[in-house]
Design a protein around this motif. Sequence first.
Motif, PDB file in Angstrom:
ATOM      1  N   TRP A 129      26.991  26.318  23.792  1.00  0.00           N
ATOM      2  CA  TRP A 129      26.824  25.142  22.934  1.00  0.00           C
ATOM      3  C   TRP A 129      27.406  25.405  21.548  1.00  0.00           C
ATOM      4  CZ3 TRP A 129      26.141  20.188  23.004  1.00  0.00           C
ATOM      5  CH2 TRP A 129      25.752  19.521  21.854  1.00  0.00           C
ATOM      6  N   ASP A 179      29.727  27.581  20.734  1.00  0.00           N
ATOM      7  CA  ASP A 179      31.187  27.640  20.850  1.00  0.00           C
ATOM      8  C   ASP A 179      31.790  26.243  20.926  1.00  0.00           C
ATOM      9  OD1 ASP A 179      31.005  30.385  20.831  1.00  0.00           O
ATOM     10  OD2 ASP A 179      31.329  30.616  23.005  1.00  0.00           O
ATOM     11  N   THR A 180      31.157  25.372  21.687  1.00  0.00           N
ATOM     12  CA  THR A 180      31.645  23.997  21.830  1.00  0.00           C
ATOM     13  C   THR A 180      31.578  23.257  20.506  1.00  0.00           C
ATOM     14  OG1 THR A 180      30.940  23.954  24.142  1.00  0.00           O
ATOM     15  CG2 THR A 180      31.325  21.828  23.082  1.00  0.00           C
ATOM     16  N   LYS A 192      34.342  24.561  18.184  1.00  0.00           N
ATOM     17  CA  LYS A 192      35.660  24.023  18.553  1.00  0.00           C
ATOM     18  C   LYS A 192      35.767  22.554  18.188  1.00  0.00           C
ATOM     19  CE  LYS A 192      36.501  27.252  22.307  1.00  0.00           C
ATOM     20  NZ  LYS A 192      36.617  27.422  23.760  1.00  0.00           N
TER      21      LYS A 192
END
Length: 173
Positions: free
Chosen positions: A61, A63-64, A67
Amino acid sequence: SSSSSSSSSSSSSSYEWSLMADMADDDELTVLENQVLNFKERLGLANTNFQVDFSSVRKAWKDTVTKLKMALSFYVLGTKLLGNDIQYALWLIARAIDGDTLKPREARMLQRTAKDLLTLLPFTIILLIPLTPVGHVLVFSAIQKFFPDFYPSPYTERRQNLVRLYQEIEQKL
């Protein structure tokens, strides 16, 4: 009358099940059961103790979100650059209307801004088409390879890196 229709449908349904049960013998059902269990095992669904590793979910989560923030800041900066380009182009057009002669650099800037505005619509449409992330990468890679000038310049790494470089220099001064 509704109870008679529901009882007739349930009796016909149980009749159909009994016909199907008569058509399949125990050996066939055993083979089918083994095939289903084998299929579950090949899919990795044989283990019914399903547990969620929340640390992995939390990391994915984060990392998402990271990004997503990077992509959002990229497009926000590109939109600001495009707005600045349009504003400067309008000022140059007003100067040209007043009779001033534009320098070659200013004329190139007007051409670049016009190209950016013309490529912005198809670029946005392709960006918004619901493709998988891999699909977007393939489409934009193909476009970049065969039509390198397709991207609006404010939405290129080169242009945004220049802006970041100027911002860093301004902060040091």
